[in-house]
Design an enzyme around this catalytic site. Structure first.
Site, PDB file in Angstrom:
ATOM      1  CB  SER A  98      12.737  -4.217  -1.608  1.00 56.91           C
ATOM      2  OG  SER A  98      11.815  -2.506  -2.114  1.00 56.91           O
ATOM      3  N   GLY A 154      17.035   8.982 -13.334  1.00 57.86           N
ATOM      4  CA  GLY A 154      17.095  10.223 -12.255  1.00 57.86           C
ATOM      5  C   GLY A 154      16.049  10.928 -11.548  1.00 57.86           C
ATOM      6  NE  ARG A 164      17.733  -4.336   0.234  1.00 60.24           N
ATOM      7  CZ  ARG A 164      18.274  -3.861   0.653  1.00 60.24           C
ATOM      8  NH1 ARG A 164      17.427  -3.207   1.763  1.00 60.24           N
ATOM      9  NH2 ARG A 164      19.404  -3.749   1.448  1.00 60.24           N
ATOM     10  CB  ALA A 204       7.762  -0.263  -3.291  1.00 59.22           C
ATOM     11  CB  ALA A 205      11.566   1.808  -7.119  1.00 59.96           C
ATOM     12  N   GLY A 206       8.933   4.220  -5.970  1.00 60.06           N
ATOM     13  CA  GLY A 206       8.749   5.965  -5.960  1.00 60.06           C
ATOM     14  C   GLY A 206       8.516   6.218  -4.631  1.00 60.06           C
ATOM     15  CG  ASP A 207       5.178   3.726  -2.377  1.00 58.62           C
ATOM     16  OD1 ASP A 207       5.114   5.355  -3.188  1.00 58.62           O
ATOM     17  OD2 ASP A 207       4.633   2.640  -2.767  1.00 58.62           O
ATOM     18  N   GLY A 243       1.090  -0.889  -0.074  1.00 62.81           N
ATOM     19  CA  GLY A 243       0.017   0.054   0.412  1.00 62.81           C
ATOM     20  C   GLY A 243       1.038   1.388   0.499  1.00 62.81           C
ATOM     21  CE  LYS A 244       1.635   5.428  -4.762  1.00 60.06           C
ATOM     22  NZ  LYS A 244       3.318   5.067  -4.893  1.00 60.06           N
ATOM     23  CG  ASP A 253       9.895  -6.472  -7.478  1.00 64.93           C
ATOM     24  OD1 ASP A 253       8.785  -5.172  -8.190  1.00 64.93           O
ATOM     25  OD2 ASP A 253       8.761  -6.786  -6.151  1.00 64.93           O
TER      26      ASP A 253
END
Length: 303
Positions: free
Chosen positions: A285, A218, A279, A243-246, A37-38, A240
């Protein structure tokens, strides 16, 4: 302290060579259930990056609710304002390709019952240095939380909005936002500008500061009256990108509340995101502060 008003889900994640086309069946090679969940993701990211963090939201009274709550608590997040409501918890169905790309279907569940911050929630928001918002809760609830932050007086928290999923943003919400952090696709959807620099300029017509994340290219930062700053991404092999943005948003909020100048704050957030994409999973992650600091030391702080 950072407060996060947002969604909490259980992610049902299927790993496969490639996502199926419409009507097609493919064979995957792994499946995991991971709290996400964000909102919850950003809370975990902020807590692991070193901030005292409180989460405000809802889970269902099903079997998944206690698992989501425990995962947040285990990450060091204060869950005293995470309420349990009748019905199912939020769910996200995620397909992750071997390239690291993903596609996601979110079913709101308990998140859809959140109508705004309760009186005790408002007290937490007003004690915070920053309030993180996203758009996986009903829009009226998000606006109400932003309104509560804006009404906090001179020492009000900085309101940081991740406008995802992208949708039309009410004027009242934008008036309360200090920093907006869309990715390039969300920025284009909001502004109608596909060029990131033009999208950034359009965002700055409505909010004081903006960061447009560009994935492997970037991030682009701007504030009113100053030239844009581009910080390249750290070059890593993505496993993966969920959720990199979160991770970026949570770490960026920590950096800003610690007083880091924009360019340094962007490098800090980029380092956290670079670690996360190596991760699997969303909340699982996200790196700790010591991992982020070590990564920046080894890299010399430069991508």
């Amino acid at each position: 302290m950072i407060s996060v008003f947002g969604s909490a889900n259980m992610d049902l994640v299927a790993y496969t060579g490639r996502a199926p086309a419409l009507g097609e069946t493919v064979t995957g090679h792994a499946f995991r259930t991971i709290p996400g969940g964000k909102g919850a993701n950003q809370a975990v990211a902020a807590a692991r990056a070193g901030a005292r963090t409180a989460f405000i939201g809802a889970v269902g009274d099903d079997a998944l609710g206690p698992q989501i709550r425990a995962a947040l608590a285990d990450a060091g997040v204060d869950v005293s304002r995470l309420r349990t409501v009748p019905g199912p918890s939020g769910i996200a169905h995620i397909v992750v390709e071997d390239s690291g790309g993903n596609s996601i279907i979110v079913i709101p569940g308990a998140n859809g019952t959140v109508t705004g911050p309760a009186e005790d929630d408002v007290a937490v928001i007003r004690r915070s240095a920053a309030l993180l918002l996203q758009l996986e809760l009903p829009m009226d609830a998000v606006v109400a939380a932003a309104r509560a932050a804006r009404a906090s007086g001179r020492e009000r928290p900085a309101v940081v909005l991740t406008p995802a999923p992208a949708r039309e943003l009410p004027a009242e919400l934008l008036q309360a936002v200090d920093l907006i952090v869309p990715n390039e696709h969300e920025a284009a959807a909001i502004t109608g500008e596909t060029d990131p620099e033009k999208a950034l300029a359009a965002l700055l017509a409505t909010v004081p500061e903006a960061v447009v994340t560009l994935g492997g290219e970037g991030a682009l930062y701007g504030s009113r009256g100053s030239a844009p700053v581009h910080v390249p991404a750290f070059k890593v092999e993505a496993t993966d990108t969920t959720a990199a943005g979160d991770t970026f948003a949570g770490a960026l909020a920590v950096a800003r509340t610690e007083g880091m100048p924009p360019e340094r704050a962007l490098r800090f957030a980029s380092a956290a995101a670079a670690l996360s994409v190596q991760r699997e999973g969303a909340s699982t992650s996200m790196p700790t502060r010591s991992e982020i600091d070590a990564f920046l030391t080894v890299s010399g702080g430069n991508p």
